[in-house]
Design an enzyme around this catalytic site. Structure first.
Site, mmCIF file in Angstrom:
data_model
loop_
_atom_site.group_PDB
_atom_site.id
_atom_site.type_symbol
_atom_site.label_atom_id
_atom_site.label_comp_id
_atom_site.label_asym_id
_atom_site.label_seq_id
_atom_site.Cartn_x
_atom_site.Cartn_y
_atom_site.Cartn_z
ATOM 1 N N TRP A 157 -24.169 -13.305 -0.356
ATOM 2 C CA TRP A 157 -25.394 -14.243 -0.471
ATOM 3 C C TRP A 157 -26.393 -13.669 0.914
ATOM 4 O O TRP A 157 -25.758 -13.575 1.728
ATOM 5 C CB TRP A 157 -24.781 -15.404 -0.282
ATOM 6 N N GLU A 160 -24.621 -14.107 -5.272
ATOM 7 C CA GLU A 160 -24.933 -15.302 -5.400
ATOM 8 C C GLU A 160 -26.558 -15.798 -5.524
ATOM 9 O O GLU A 160 -27.020 -15.287 -4.037
ATOM 10 C CB GLU A 160 -24.246 -16.323 -4.330
ATOM 11 N N LYS A 163 -30.063 -18.238 -5.727
ATOM 12 C CA LYS A 163 -30.462 -19.453 -5.138
ATOM 13 C C LYS A 163 -31.978 -19.542 -5.670
ATOM 14 O O LYS A 163 -32.635 -18.397 -5.669
ATOM 15 C CB LYS A 163 -30.310 -19.173 -3.410
ATOM 16 N N ASP A 191 -23.845 -21.337 -7.605
ATOM 17 C CA ASP A 191 -23.494 -22.553 -6.601
ATOM 18 C C ASP A 191 -24.093 -23.723 -7.348
ATOM 19 O O ASP A 191 -25.330 -23.698 -7.599
ATOM 20 C CB ASP A 191 -24.122 -21.965 -5.442
ATOM 21 N N HIS A 221 -27.749 -24.697 -6.431
ATOM 22 C CA HIS A 221 -28.722 -23.649 -6.437
ATOM 23 C C HIS A 221 -29.726 -23.525 -7.356
ATOM 24 O O HIS A 221 -30.270 -22.381 -7.586
ATOM 25 C CB HIS A 221 -28.185 -22.228 -5.869
ATOM 26 N N HIS A 256 -19.181 -21.978 -6.665
ATOM 27 C CA HIS A 256 -19.554 -22.620 -5.354
ATOM 28 C C HIS A 256 -19.744 -23.912 -5.935
ATOM 29 O O HIS A 256 -20.869 -24.488 -6.083
ATOM 30 C CB HIS A 256 -20.822 -22.128 -4.495
ATOM 31 N N ASP A 309 -30.528 -28.836 -1.827
ATOM 32 C CA ASP A 309 -29.153 -28.260 -2.056
ATOM 33 C C ASP A 309 -28.543 -28.500 -0.573
ATOM 34 O O ASP A 309 -28.420 -27.588 0.380
ATOM 35 C CB ASP A 309 -29.614 -26.524 -1.761
ATOM 36 N N ASP A 363 -25.656 -29.535 -0.001
ATOM 37 C CA ASP A 363 -24.229 -29.339 0.405
ATOM 38 C C ASP A 363 -23.353 -30.550 0.836
ATOM 39 O O ASP A 363 -22.558 -30.418 1.668
ATOM 40 C CB ASP A 363 -24.121 -28.201 1.407
ATOM 41 N N ASP A 401 -18.469 -25.201 -1.740
ATOM 42 C CA ASP A 401 -19.365 -24.817 -0.726
ATOM 43 C C ASP A 401 -20.124 -26.029 -0.204
ATOM 44 O O ASP A 401 -20.925 -26.453 -0.995
ATOM 45 C CB ASP A 401 -20.240 -23.719 -1.157
HETATM 46 C C1 RNT Z 1 -26.286 -20.664 0.814
HETATM 47 C C2 RNT Z 1 -25.009 -20.229 0.067
HETATM 48 C C3 RNT Z 1 -23.837 -19.802 0.402
HETATM 49 C C4 RNT Z 1 -23.757 -20.571 1.887
HETATM 50 C C5 RNT Z 1 -22.116 -20.114 2.636
HETATM 51 C C6 RNT Z 1 -21.877 -20.378 4.025
HETATM 52 O O1 RNT Z 1 -27.173 -21.391 0.489
HETATM 53 O O2 RNT Z 1 -24.621 -21.422 -0.777
HETATM 54 O O3 RNT Z 1 -22.924 -19.495 -0.273
HETATM 55 O O4 RNT Z 1 -23.480 -21.936 1.771
HETATM 56 O O5 RNT Z 1 -22.179 -18.664 2.374
HETATM 57 ZN ZN ZN Z 2 -22.968 -20.988 -2.056
#
Ligand code: RNT
Ligand code: ZN
Length: 413
Positions: free
Chosen positions: A179, A220, A222, A253, A256, A280, A288, A290, A320
């Site tokens: 990523w 990955e 986003k 993810d 994302h 993720h 996003d 998390d 994640d």
């Molecule tokens: C960032 C991505 C990525 C990170 C990690 C730390 O938006 O989601 O995966 O969160 O690699």
């Molecule tokens: Zn991620």
């Protein structure tokens, strides 16, 4: 009680023992970065950049590899089943030396490999293309600066080789997930040349063929990040195309995409075109963000799709999220167990009956089955799974976490 519950599931055509077998053989890859707010151990200021943000200042954050390993070992005792560890490159053991990202070697990660050997778990890996001066202007693999691009290409190449060694030593392929934060805060003039450079950089990173028994590459995408609101080079279309063309795994993810766009519905399509999927599992709140994963509709829908598509053998489930506003061990435990509970719920779905109803056009029965399923006592099966694995129930886990907080975490002021 469990036997009774098993019978009522059998009435719906669901084999509870089979579901428990799948649970036992489906690892969740624990992200090391929940333990120290994505800081890592390079010894710099550890300041998080590239659009990643952790909020909260709950005491007890791991300050060293030893502390992080101690915490992960603790979390593993609180999780039923066998799991994996997902490590970022900034977590290497650099012995107090300044080892830049383009210099990392297997030896910096041997301690982690040994730790995972002791724990009997597999590993996954990630190049860390953020929180570094060479990422400060928001561009890494797509940078127009040759030197910066080469620097990150070298970092990613080395990361794959390290991952392959992890996979080899542990006897289980490591997924290397790439990523990059590349993007722009404001309107770009020429999107395509950034994407051409990202494609070329990825091509050089992945040029060396590695044994898939040791390393699996994933990419990955986003939608946007803090500081890349107007343009993200590695968009969904970019990586979907890249993974299809190059037959790498695609990482989805949960945070994302647009806030109302779930990743569950993508699984059945994406798997027609890419060989493997990396998830993720995360929870975005308004963006996003998390947040810690919960046993919520989104997570349940993701797991349902994996089960319904028979996609578990081709899917690597990773987490994640990073929350520093609560006990970090609790965050890990709650989030991982929520993902596992969602998977169990999906495995207990009366799939045969649902499909039969659908195939015969009997949508009333299908709708009723969905409702019947919601009222089934799945939590009894979850508690049985925990008991068989000598792990506490959710509520019991909380008191273990509290004890660990007073005995260990509170001393880390
Ligand atoms: C960032 C991505 C990525 C990170 C990690 C730390 O938006 O989601 O995966 O969160 O690699
Ligand atoms: Zn991620």
């Amino acid at each position: 009680m469990f036997e009774k519950v098993k019978e009522s599931y059998a009435e719906l055509g669901v084999d509870v023992e089979k579901a428990l077998e799948v649970m036992a053989s489906t690892p969740i890859s624990l992200h090391c970065w929940q333990g120290d707010d994505v800081g890592g151990f390079e010894g710099g200021d550890g300041e998080l950049g590239s659009g990643l943000a952790v909020t909260g200042n709950y005491p007890g954050k791991a300050r060293s590899i030893d502390e992080l390993q101690q915490d992960i070992a603790k979390v593993l005792t609180l999780l039923p089943g066998n799991h994996r560890l997902n490590l970022h490159a900034i977590y290497g053991d650099f012995g107090g030396e300044k080892i830049d990202r383009d210099q990392i070697e297997v030896k910096h990660f041997q301690g982690w490999i040994d730790f995972c050997k002791e724990q009997g778990i597999g590993m996954d890996f990630n190049p860390s293309c953020f929180s570094h001066p060479n990422a400060d202007d928001g561009l890494t693999l797509s940078s127009p600066d040759d030197g910066i691009r080469e620097f990150w290409i070298e970092h990613c190449k080395r990361s794959r080789l390290i991952a392959a060694e992890m996979g080899k030593q542990l006897g289980s392929a490591a997924v290397t997930n790439i990523w990059v934060p590349d993007g722009m805060k404001d309107l770009p003039a020429d999107r395509q040349s950034f994407r051409v450079r990202l494609q070329q950089s990825l091509d050089s990173v992945l040029a060396e063929k590695l044994d898939p028994a040791h390393n699996i590459d994933a990419v990955e995408c986003k939608l946007f990040g803090i500081g890349s609101e107007s343009f993200v080079v590695g968009s969904h279309e970019f990586y979907m195309g890249y993974a299809m063309k190059n037959q790498t795994a695609l990482c989805l993810d949960a945070g994302h995409f647009h806030p109302t766009e779930g990743i569950a519905d993508k699984i059945s399509s994406v798997l027609l075109y890419v060989p493997e999927l990396l998830l993720h599992v995360s929870r975005g709140v308004r963006w996003d963000s998390d947040h810690v994963v919960l046993f919520d509709d989104q997570t349940q829908a993701i797991m349902q799709e994996l089960v319904r598509c028979d996609a578990l053998p081709r899917t690597h489930i990773g987490l994640d999220f990073f929350d520093a506003s609560i006990n970090r061990i609790a965050a890990w435990t709650i989030g991982t167990r929520a993902a596992q509970k969602s998977l169990l719920l999906a495995l207990l779905e009366p799939q045969e009956k649902l499909r039969a109803a659908e195939q015969s056009g009997d949508f009333s029965t299908r709708l009723m089955l969905h409702e019947v399923n919601k009222a089934m006592p799945w939590s009894v099966v979850w508690n049985e799974f925990c008991a068989r694995n000598n792990t506490p129930t959710d509520w019991q886990a909380m008191s273990v976490i509290k004890d660990y907080e007073s005995a260990v975490l509170s001393a880390r002021a």
